[in-house]
Design an enzyme around this catalytic site. Structure first.
Site, PDB file in Angstrom:
ATOM      1  N   ARG A  63       8.005  18.531 -24.565  1.00  0.00           N
ATOM      2  CA  ARG A  63       8.206  17.914 -23.184  1.00  0.00           C
ATOM      3  C   ARG A  63       7.823  16.311 -22.794  1.00  0.00           C
ATOM      4  O   ARG A  63       8.606  15.699 -22.373  1.00  0.00           O
ATOM      5  CB  ARG A  63       7.501  18.907 -21.952  1.00  0.00           C
ATOM      6  CG  ARG A  63       8.241  20.054 -21.791  1.00  0.00           C
ATOM      7  CD  ARG A  63       7.916  21.264 -22.838  1.00  0.00           C
ATOM      8  NE  ARG A  63       6.351  21.244 -23.301  1.00  0.00           N
ATOM      9  CZ  ARG A  63       6.044  21.876 -24.383  1.00  0.00           C
ATOM     10  NH1 ARG A  63       6.907  21.954 -25.425  1.00  0.00           N
ATOM     11  NH2 ARG A  63       4.651  22.107 -24.741  1.00  0.00           N
ATOM     12  N   CYS A  97       2.928  25.714 -17.914  1.00  0.00           N
ATOM     13  CA  CYS A  97       3.075  24.326 -18.212  1.00  0.00           C
ATOM     14  C   CYS A  97       3.464  23.317 -17.236  1.00  0.00           C
ATOM     15  O   CYS A  97       4.587  23.849 -16.681  1.00  0.00           O
ATOM     16  CB  CYS A  97       4.012  24.183 -19.526  1.00  0.00           C
ATOM     17  SG  CYS A  97       4.455  22.660 -20.084  1.00  0.00           S
ATOM     18  N   THR A  99       4.023  20.136 -17.121  1.00  0.00           N
ATOM     19  CA  THR A  99       5.194  19.111 -17.469  1.00  0.00           C
ATOM     20  C   THR A  99       6.391  20.045 -17.468  1.00  0.00           C
ATOM     21  O   THR A  99       7.506  19.224 -17.104  1.00  0.00           O
ATOM     22  CB  THR A  99       4.890  18.502 -18.780  1.00  0.00           C
ATOM     23  OG1 THR A  99       3.503  17.940 -18.677  1.00  0.00           O
ATOM     24  CG2 THR A  99       5.793  17.436 -18.868  1.00  0.00           C
ATOM     25  N   CYS A 207      -2.497  20.117 -16.010  1.00  0.00           N
ATOM     26  CA  CYS A 207      -2.068  20.219 -17.539  1.00  0.00           C
ATOM     27  C   CYS A 207      -2.870  21.579 -17.870  1.00  0.00           C
ATOM     28  O   CYS A 207      -4.038  21.633 -17.830  1.00  0.00           O
ATOM     29  CB  CYS A 207      -2.285  19.115 -18.594  1.00  0.00           C
ATOM     30  SG  CYS A 207      -2.050  19.641 -20.349  1.00  0.00           S
TER      31      CYS A 207
END
Length: 240
Positions: A63, A97, A99, A207
């Site tokens: 990503r 996740c 992102t 994150c």
């Protein structure tokens, strides 16, 4: 958003919904999320726990590279995972996740079941604070999923400098490589405290690798971990 879905035969008397987990980004973060779902569940026996259908797919294209360096688009893989979990019986989806939520709209358009957004629940968890220290990766910040979400909630994101962000990114990759040692933990705390020194009232670990190495006792402000918040919201949806 309506999250009602089909009840599954053989399901326990407390949990009315099955969650589909788009995982593998990275594998340790997915296992951490699952462990926190289990720890957050009021259960006295196996049958009281949340049913999780997990696609732990480490083959999802990077990503970070997609968002910052023109790398391969992970959207088609994420869509295929979402459709597979829907077909397997998931009533709603989660994706541990941050992102990858840059592709949340594409995922939602491809399935009939809802996606519970880690971005939305993490922003909601910042209620009561105005200046939010956003400890995240370059790709996530490039996508602006958090800056836009926080701004819409009337909050001010406090960001790392370019140099700090580069080091945070290197630490995240070390965690993905299995390094959760003292040096990684210490350096991640340094970056969290830099945000506090810059005026952040709270640090948002945005994150899912960061909660593995960021210890609240080392930070000079409250810490909100996106993984923890998503796990609690997942349990709440399954017990509603």
């Amino acid at each position: 958003m309506d999250i009602d879905g089909p009840r599954h035969s053989g399901y326990n008397r407390f949990m009315s919904r099955t969650v589909g987990v788009l995982g593998g980004m990275g594998p340790d973060a997915t296992v951490d999320f699952m462990s926190k779902v289990i720890a957050s569940t009021p259960a006295d026996r196996d049958q009281d726990h949340v049913r999780m259908l997990v696609d732990n797919n480490p083959g999802v294209p990077d990503r970070q590279a997609a968002l910052t360096a023109g790398g391969e688009d992970p959207g088609p893989v994420l869509i295929a995972m979402a459709r597979g979990l829907e077909a397997a019986g998931a009533d709603f989806l989660v994706m541990p996740c941050n992102t990858a939520h840059a592709w949340a709209a594409e995922i939602r358009a491809a399935v009939r079941i809802p996606l519970l957004s880690i971005i939305d629940v993490a922003v909601a968890a910042c209620d009561g604070y105005e200046r939010i220290g956003l400890l995240s990766t370059a790709g996530c910040l490039e996508s602006r999923v958090y800056q836009d979400g926080l701004s819409a909630a009337g909050k001010l994101p406090v960001l790392s400098t370019a140099g700090e962000l580069a080091d945070v990114q290197s630490l995240v990759f070390r965690v993905k490589g299995g390094d959760q040692g003292a040096d990684v933990c210490k350096r991640m705390a340094v970056h969290a405290n830099a945000l506090v020194a810059r005026g952040a009232e709270v640090v948002l670990a945005a994150c899912t690798e960061i909660p593995l190495v960021l210890h609240a006792s080392q930070v000079n402000a409250p810490v909100i971990k996106s993984t923890d918040v998503l796990a609690a919201a997942t349990v709440a949806r399954c017990t509603a």
